[in-house]
Design an enzyme around this catalytic site. Sequence first.
Site, mmCIF file in Angstrom:
data_model
loop_
_atom_site.group_PDB
_atom_site.id
_atom_site.type_symbol
_atom_site.label_atom_id
_atom_site.label_comp_id
_atom_site.label_asym_id
_atom_site.label_seq_id
_atom_site.Cartn_x
_atom_site.Cartn_y
_atom_site.Cartn_z
ATOM 1 N N GLY A 145 0.687 -1.245 -0.257
ATOM 2 C CA GLY A 145 0.102 -0.028 -0.271
ATOM 3 C C GLY A 145 0.953 1.346 0.238
ATOM 4 C CB ILE A 156 3.475 -1.568 -7.492
ATOM 5 C CG1 ILE A 156 3.391 -3.417 -7.979
ATOM 6 C CG2 ILE A 156 2.556 -0.991 -7.184
ATOM 7 C CD1 ILE A 156 1.762 -3.434 -7.833
ATOM 8 N NE ARG A 157 5.021 4.999 -5.306
ATOM 9 C CZ ARG A 157 3.802 5.130 -4.559
ATOM 10 N NH1 ARG A 157 2.447 4.686 -4.385
ATOM 11 N NH2 ARG A 157 4.095 6.060 -3.321
ATOM 12 N NE ARG A 193 9.328 6.175 1.775
ATOM 13 C CZ ARG A 193 8.458 7.521 0.641
ATOM 14 N NH1 ARG A 193 9.429 8.363 0.600
ATOM 15 N NH2 ARG A 193 6.902 7.573 1.084
ATOM 16 C CB CYS A 204 5.639 -3.717 -1.099
ATOM 17 S SG CYS A 204 5.534 -2.139 -2.086
ATOM 18 C CG HIS A 215 2.442 -6.215 -3.774
ATOM 19 N ND1 HIS A 215 2.081 -5.768 -2.649
ATOM 20 C CD2 HIS A 215 3.465 -4.961 -4.885
ATOM 21 C CE1 HIS A 215 2.450 -4.167 -3.068
ATOM 22 N NE2 HIS A 215 3.239 -3.767 -3.982
ATOM 23 C CD GLU A 262 -0.167 -8.765 -1.888
ATOM 24 O OE1 GLU A 262 0.039 -7.848 -2.039
ATOM 25 O OE2 GLU A 262 1.371 -9.949 -1.898
ATOM 26 C CB SER A 268 5.235 3.054 3.515
ATOM 27 O OG SER A 268 6.327 4.144 3.003
#
Length: 197
Positions: free
Chosen positions: A49, A139-140, A110, A81, A175, A177, A51
């Site tokens: 998400g 993702i980022r 980050r 992440c 990720h 998931e 942070s």
Amino acid sequence: MTTPAIGVLALQGDVREHLAALEAAGAAARAVRRPEELAEADGLVIPGGESTTISKLAVAFGLMEPLRERVRSGMPAYGSCAGMIMLADKILDPRSGQETVGGIDMIVRRNAFGRQNESFEAAVDVAGVEGGPVEGVFIRAPWVESTGADVEVLAVHDGHPVAVRQGSLLATAFHPELTGDHRVHRLFVETVRSAVR
């Protein structure tokens, strides 16, 4: 075989996907938003998400100190992440007021792999996960800049650690998931199962 109760920190991020992956991996998964829900969990997933947002909401919901206390006292936790950032003892470039739960002796950067439009997927060999590489969705994503002596690096991408473990704490920059491959979650469920025996 015991079915461990594993919470997913449900403040922001891809909570539903982690709940489904944990159930598929043999856990009784539940959302955690309050300290009393955390107290009932044998282990915890901190999802991907944003942070900074997760950090601020954890403080606002009165969860930050209970999270730190449970992690310090040995509760298994897995962060993907943003969750990796939350489990880091230090962030290289924190946003103003950003706090972490800590627990893993590492420094993370980050958004190290770039912005949202630079997101990518890559096959990642993860030590302890059998059956070939996992599909890493970045993702980022952060990466690990450095680790302490007690941290085991489980996977590297482009020369940077992207999966680490310290004791019963696990973190990935990617990720799992989001892929339908539950092997990383199974690894964590086994960690929790061992801890509650």
